[in-house]
Design a protein around this motif. Structure first.
Motif, PDB file in Angstrom:
ATOM      1  N   PRO A  48     -15.388  15.205   7.175  1.00  0.00           N
ATOM      2  CA  PRO A  48     -14.552  15.065   5.971  1.00  0.00           C
ATOM      3  C   PRO A  48     -13.123  14.633   6.243  1.00  0.00           C
ATOM      4  N   ILE A  49     -12.500  15.155   7.294  1.00  0.00           N
ATOM      5  CA  ILE A  49     -11.122  14.744   7.587  1.00  0.00           C
ATOM      6  C   ILE A  49     -11.078  13.268   7.955  1.00  0.00           C
ATOM      7  N   GLY A  50     -11.998  12.843   8.817  1.00  0.00           N
ATOM      8  CA  GLY A  50     -12.053  11.426   9.188  1.00  0.00           C
ATOM      9  C   GLY A  50     -12.352  10.541   8.000  1.00  0.00           C
ATOM     10  N   ILE A  51     -13.205  11.017   7.098  1.00  0.00           N
ATOM     11  CA  ILE A  51     -13.555  10.229   5.904  1.00  0.00           C
ATOM     12  C   ILE A  51     -12.336  10.059   5.005  1.00  0.00           C
ATOM     13  N   VAL A  52     -11.533  11.106   4.841  1.00  0.00           N
ATOM     14  CA  VAL A  52     -10.313  10.987   4.037  1.00  0.00           C
ATOM     15  C   VAL A  52      -9.378   9.943   4.631  1.00  0.00           C
ATOM     16  N   LEU A  53      -9.182  10.005   5.950  1.00  0.00           N
ATOM     17  CA  LEU A  53      -8.286   9.048   6.606  1.00  0.00           C
ATOM     18  C   LEU A  53      -8.826   7.621   6.502  1.00  0.00           C
ATOM     19  N   ALA A  54     -10.130   7.467   6.728  1.00  0.00           N
ATOM     20  CA  ALA A  54     -10.732   6.132   6.635  1.00  0.00           C
ATOM     21  C   ALA A  54     -10.673   5.609   5.201  1.00  0.00           C
ATOM     22  N   ALA A  55     -10.871   6.490   4.224  1.00  0.00           N
ATOM     23  CA  ALA A  55     -10.808   6.077   2.823  1.00  0.00           C
ATOM     24  C   ALA A  55      -9.399   5.613   2.452  1.00  0.00           C
ATOM     25  N   ILE A  56      -8.395   6.319   2.959  1.00  0.00           N
ATOM     26  CA  ILE A  56      -7.010   5.908   2.693  1.00  0.00           C
ATOM     27  C   ILE A  56      -6.731   4.554   3.344  1.00  0.00           C
ATOM     28  N   LEU A  57      -7.264   4.342   4.552  1.00  0.00           N
ATOM     29  CA  LEU A  57      -7.095   3.044   5.205  1.00  0.00           C
ATOM     30  C   LEU A  57      -7.700   1.926   4.362  1.00  0.00           C
ATOM     31  N   PHE A  58      -8.926   2.125   3.885  1.00  0.00           N
ATOM     32  CA  PHE A  58      -9.559   1.093   3.067  1.00  0.00           C
ATOM     33  C   PHE A  58      -8.858   0.949   1.718  1.00  0.00           C
ATOM     34  N   GLY A  59      -8.393   2.062   1.167  1.00  0.00           N
ATOM     35  CA  GLY A  59      -7.615   1.971  -0.066  1.00  0.00           C
ATOM     36  C   GLY A  59      -6.346   1.165   0.138  1.00  0.00           C
ATOM     37  N   ALA A  60      -5.725   1.353   1.313  1.00  0.00           N
ATOM     38  CA  ALA A  60      -4.526   0.573   1.643  1.00  0.00           C
ATOM     39  C   ALA A  60      -4.856  -0.905   1.780  1.00  0.00           C
TER      40      ALA A  60
ATOM     41  N   ALA B 259       0.811  -1.220   0.000  1.00  0.00           N
ATOM     42  CA  ALA B 259       0.000   0.000   0.000  1.00  0.00           C
ATOM     43  C   ALA B 259       0.843   1.268   0.000  1.00  0.00           C
ATOM     44  N   PHE B 260       1.985   1.277   0.693  1.00  0.00           N
ATOM     45  CA  PHE B 260       2.743   2.508   0.875  1.00  0.00           C
ATOM     46  C   PHE B 260       4.239   2.369   0.598  1.00  0.00           C
ATOM     47  N   GLY B 261       4.689   1.179   0.192  1.00  0.00           N
ATOM     48  CA  GLY B 261       6.119   0.933   0.087  1.00  0.00           C
ATOM     49  C   GLY B 261       6.769   1.408  -1.183  1.00  0.00           C
ATOM     50  N   TYR B 262       6.013   1.750  -2.203  1.00  0.00           N
ATOM     51  CA  TYR B 262       6.607   2.219  -3.458  1.00  0.00           C
ATOM     52  C   TYR B 262       5.601   3.133  -4.155  1.00  0.00           C
ATOM     53  N   ASP B 263       6.082   3.906  -5.108  1.00  0.00           N
ATOM     54  CA  ASP B 263       5.275   4.981  -5.704  1.00  0.00           C
ATOM     55  C   ASP B 263       3.983   4.459  -6.330  1.00  0.00           C
ATOM     56  N   GLU B 264       4.084   3.388  -7.096  1.00  0.00           N
ATOM     57  CA  GLU B 264       2.908   2.862  -7.773  1.00  0.00           C
ATOM     58  C   GLU B 264       1.871   2.368  -6.767  1.00  0.00           C
ATOM     59  N   GLY B 265       2.338   1.729  -5.694  1.00  0.00           N
ATOM     60  CA  GLY B 265       1.429   1.242  -4.668  1.00  0.00           C
ATOM     61  C   GLY B 265       0.678   2.385  -4.001  1.00  0.00           C
TER      62      GLY B 265
END
Length: 365
Positions: free
Chosen positions: A301-313, A49-55
């Motif tokens: 909105p701030i919490g939604i962004v963070l939660a969305a990034i978590l699910f995206g990860a 999820a976070f280890g390289y640019d494409e991920g």
């Protein structure tokens, strides 16, 4: 003697964090039960999820859709409405984007097509939410039931249109022709490339910036406008709102229009930004995942962004995990996602009282 108030950061940050950690602890036990090392699995998931640019690009691409659907659920929920129709509204929003691109891509430049496609996504998604909103406001039909039903109607409608009207001639699969490139949303890696900045080749496109703009607009609407005050008042106490002169029916309808329009923006990311043609099933469950994102993000909105990034990860890192450790199938990754939803949603109050008690103490008047 009076009781001290619980600090805001406890409910907004600490409790959700503890719930997520508990979900990952249980997930580790599941991975351990199938004979794999949970620490090694976590390493693959985080790296994917976070280890390289494409991920990172893929993580933010998935998060873009979840921000839209999370905001859609949040806006409705603030007004006391539970919009479970984000999946269908996103589907129809994508139809609006596709129709505009198919119509204009041969004659108009990108700077004309893009705003019209964004507007089309909003209008089509809002229109699909209007009927359940009207039925709730004027006929008393429950918004949960009608929005769920409209998800299935949207799916059937798209199948009919794609198979009978929009399928490219000579193509076996139900999909439209590919748009001309002037109807493609630019990828962010293409925009950064001329400046010598390499962010990896991923589907992340300008729609991500649209999602962030929507977060700011929703924040401003809900907490800094007269309409937002009406929205929150109806959601807190509909009877008191009506007594104060607020038209509950009108609020219900315009809130659902905004909610449906936000969900419709998923079509911009998927149809104009990534697939570049109309096709079936491009929503991929984002409408339902948005419910969990909104709950986890505390409808802010701030919490939604963070939660969305978590699910995206979890989406992107889960794909990497399933590739590196074949015994951990994609279904196990879905179990991990489900545990996060369970602990952040259904079980969010399990430890809430005990944690809040640590931060409250009697105060002498």
């Amino acid at each position: 003697m009076s009781q001290a108030k619980v600090p805001v950061w406890v409910n907004v940050g600490l409790i959700p964090l503890i719930n997520i950690l508990l979900a990952f602890v249980v997930s580790a036990l599941v991975i351990l039960a199938i004979g794999e090392n949970p620490i090694e699995a976590a390493g693959y998931l985080v790296y994917g999820a976070f280890g390289y640019d494409e991920g990172i690009g893929y993580t933010l691409y998935y998060a873009t859709n979840l921000i839209f659907t999370g905001l859609a659920v949040s806006v409705a929920f603030k007004a006391g409405l539970f919009n479970i129709g984000g999946e269908g509204q996103a589907y129809i929003g994508g139809l609006g984007v596709g129709l505009l691109c198919l119509w204009l891509d041969a004659s108009m430049p990108f700077w004309v097509i893009a705003p019209l496609a964004i507007l089309g996504a909003f209008i089509f998604g809002a229109a699909w939410a209007y009927i359940p909103a009207y039925l709730q406001a004027k006929r008393g039909s429950h918004i949960v039931i009608t929005t769920i039903m409209f998800n299935f109607i949207a799916s059937s409608l798209m199948v009919y249109l794609m198979v009978n009207w929009l399928k490219e001639e000579g193509r076996m699969s139900p999909a439209s022709r590919i748009f001309e490139e002037n109807a493609w949303m630019p990828y962010l890696y293409e925009l950064f490339e001329p400046f010598g900045i390499d962010i990896g080749d991923s589907p992340l496109n300008l729609t991500f910036l649209l999602a962030l703009v929507c977060c700011v607009l929703v924040w401003g609407l809900i907490w800094h406008t007269r309409w937002g005050y009406q929205l929150r008042t109806v959601g807190t106490n509909a009877t008191a709102a009506e007594y104060a002169g607020i038209d509950n029916s009108k609020v219900t309808i315009w809130v659902m229009l905004i909610s449906g329009g936000l969900a419709g923006f998923v079509g911009v990311n998927e149809i104009m930004g990534v697939n570049h043609h109309l096709l079936l099933n491009f929503t991929a469950g984002y409408g339902f995942a948005g419910i969990a994102v909104a709950l986890m993000g505390r409808n802010h909105p701030i919490g939604i962004v963070l939660a969305a990034i978590l699910f995206g990860a979890l989406y992107q890192g889960g794909a990497e995990l399933a590739f590196e450790m074949p015994s951990i199938t994609p279904e196990i990754v879905v179990v991990i996602q489900g545990l996060v939803i369970l602990f952040s949603g259904a079980l969010e109050n399990m430890l809430k009282g005990k944690i809040e008690a640590l931060f409250t103490r009697p105060v002498t008047a």
